[in-house]
Design a protein around this motif. Structure first.
Motif, PDB file in Angstrom:
ATOM      1  N   HIS A  25      15.312 -38.076 103.711  1.00 47.53           N
ATOM      2  CA  HIS A  25      15.911 -37.865 102.391  1.00 47.53           C
ATOM      3  C   HIS A  25      15.013 -38.428 101.296  1.00 47.53           C
ATOM      4  O   HIS A  25      14.946 -37.887 100.200  1.00 47.53           O
ATOM      5  N   GLU A  26      14.345 -39.537 101.611  1.00 48.75           N
ATOM      6  CA  GLU A  26      13.454 -40.177 100.644  1.00 48.75           C
ATOM      7  C   GLU A  26      12.477 -41.046 101.430  1.00 48.75           C
ATOM      8  O   GLU A  26      12.849 -41.645 102.428  1.00 48.75           O
ATOM      9  N   GLU A  27      11.238 -41.112 100.985  1.00 48.04           N
ATOM     10  CA  GLU A  27      10.264 -41.995 101.647  1.00 48.04           C
ATOM     11  C   GLU A  27       9.267 -42.494 100.622  1.00 48.04           C
ATOM     12  O   GLU A  27       9.017 -41.846  99.614  1.00 48.04           O
ATOM     13  N   GLY A  28       8.709 -43.657 100.906  1.00 42.71           N
ATOM     14  CA  GLY A  28       7.738 -44.209  99.979  1.00 42.71           C
ATOM     15  C   GLY A  28       7.466 -45.664 100.298  1.00 42.71           C
ATOM     16  O   GLY A  28       8.002 -46.214 101.260  1.00 42.71           O
ATOM     17  N   ILE A  67      11.209 -47.624  97.314  1.00 46.13           N
ATOM     18  CA  ILE A  67      12.476 -47.312  97.990  1.00 46.13           C
ATOM     19  C   ILE A  67      13.552 -48.336  97.615  1.00 46.13           C
ATOM     20  O   ILE A  67      14.691 -47.977  97.315  1.00 46.13           O
ATOM     21  N   PRO A  99      15.135 -46.564  93.854  1.00 43.30           N
ATOM     22  CA  PRO A  99      15.567 -45.410  94.652  1.00 43.30           C
ATOM     23  C   PRO A  99      15.884 -44.218  93.742  1.00 43.30           C
ATOM     24  O   PRO A  99      16.506 -44.388  92.691  1.00 43.30           O
ATOM     25  N   LYS A 100      15.433 -43.014  94.141  1.00 44.39           N
ATOM     26  CA  LYS A 100      15.542 -41.850  93.267  1.00 44.39           C
ATOM     27  C   LYS A 100      16.899 -41.164  93.361  1.00 44.39           C
ATOM     28  O   LYS A 100      17.333 -40.528  92.416  1.00 44.39           O
ATOM     29  N   THR A 101      17.527 -41.250  94.526  1.00 46.52           N
ATOM     30  CA  THR A 101      18.738 -40.450  94.738  1.00 46.52           C
ATOM     31  C   THR A 101      19.979 -41.341  94.811  1.00 46.52           C
ATOM     32  O   THR A 101      19.907 -42.500  95.226  1.00 46.52           O
ATOM     33  N   LEU A 143      20.622 -42.714  98.417  1.00 47.78           N
ATOM     34  CA  LEU A 143      19.889 -43.930  98.790  1.00 47.78           C
ATOM     35  C   LEU A 143      20.428 -45.133  98.014  1.00 47.78           C
ATOM     36  O   LEU A 143      20.601 -46.228  98.589  1.00 47.78           O
ATOM     37  N   GLN A 144      20.728 -44.942  96.750  1.00 44.81           N
ATOM     38  CA  GLN A 144      21.295 -46.040  95.959  1.00 44.81           C
ATOM     39  C   GLN A 144      22.594 -46.551  96.598  1.00 44.81           C
ATOM     40  O   GLN A 144      22.818 -47.753  96.730  1.00 44.81           O
TER      41      GLN A 144
END
Length: 253
Positions: free
Chosen positions: A228-231, A236, A240-242, A245-246
């Motif tokens: 879904h998200e990586e970095g 992260i 967090p972008k989404t 994830l938040q």
């Protein structure tokens, strides 16, 4: 090839349930990648596909440039012979939630077993190497103890020594602290931290967020079978972008 691990388009089903829905992930030598996410997001299944404990229906997993588990012949995908799979499996080491030590063998014998059976090492050489790794994980003074005489944290450190003594290209850790009492968690995490500092290539599933932040070169957030998200950890955990994830991080104390 600098890639130690390259996963492309990986799909895994259990019956009608698709658990991994097209995973792409690559790691270079010395990378420490932490997989985070809720239970059921596919993290452990991904690890088990990498070392062929689970078969997968689609996609490729390459370790050090070699496609593992399967080959294509005239457009048909075939599983490799078991002997070849066993050789490929030895390219990875794995430490599990449960320690999986042989209860009738001492710590030393547990570490020596694979060196003698799989690596065909002589007893003296295996003994010396096993002692070296037990020393590295702080367990040399317990080498003649049986698993039943050791705490959970001590058993897990022996299990890590056993896996690393085999000199894998890639080390896999599946929630290695989740079966431990809280006061024993740090002794295991400090071993993993030391290995990371020494440049061992590692893929970890962990619910220890602070540890993931400290030790990882990259963090991968999985949700419902997808990445879904990586970095880098600072992105992260710090930005967090989404919302997903938040929300996950807010609930992961």
């Amino acid at each position: 090839m600098s890639n130690v691990l390259k996963i492309t388009g990986l799909h895994k089903r259990f019956g009608a349930l698709e658990v991994l829905k097209g995973i792409d992930l690559s790691m270079e030598k010395g990378d420490v990648v932490s997989l985070i996410g809720s239970s059921g997001s596919g993290k452990t299944t991904l690890l088990r596909c990498v070392n062929l404990l689970e078969e997968f229906e689609q996609g490729t997993v390459e370790i050090a440039g070699e496609a593992i588990g399967y080959r294509e012949e005239n457009g048909v995908r075939r599983r490799l012979p078991e002997r070849q799979v066993a050789r490929q499996r030895a390219m990875t080491g794995m430490a599990f939630q449960q320690f999986n030590l042989f209860p009738h063998m001492t710590a030393l014998r547990n570490v020596m077993l694979g060196l003698i059976k799989t690596k065909r090492m002589g007893k003296d050489e295996a003994h010396a190497l096993a002692e070296t790794w037990l020393d590295r994980v702080g367990m040399l003074d317990r080498k003649d103890h049986y698993p039943g005489q050791l705490s959970g944290g001590q058993q897990q450190r022996v299990a890590i020594a056993r896996a690393i003594a085999m000199a894998p290209r890639l080390m896999l850790f599946d929630e290695v602290t989740s079966a431990l009492d809280p006061e024993l968690v740090n002794e295991v995490l400090s071993v993993v931290r030391d290995l990371a500092a020494e440049g061992m290539t590692m893929l970890l599933v962990t619910h220890e967020m602070r540890f993931a932040r400290d030790v990882s070169s990259k963090v991968v957030f999985m949700h419902e079978g997808r990445i879904h998200e990586e970095g880098p950890p600072e992105a992260i955990f710090g930005a967090p972008k989404t919302e997903r994830l938040q929300g996950f991080l807010a609930n992961s104390h």
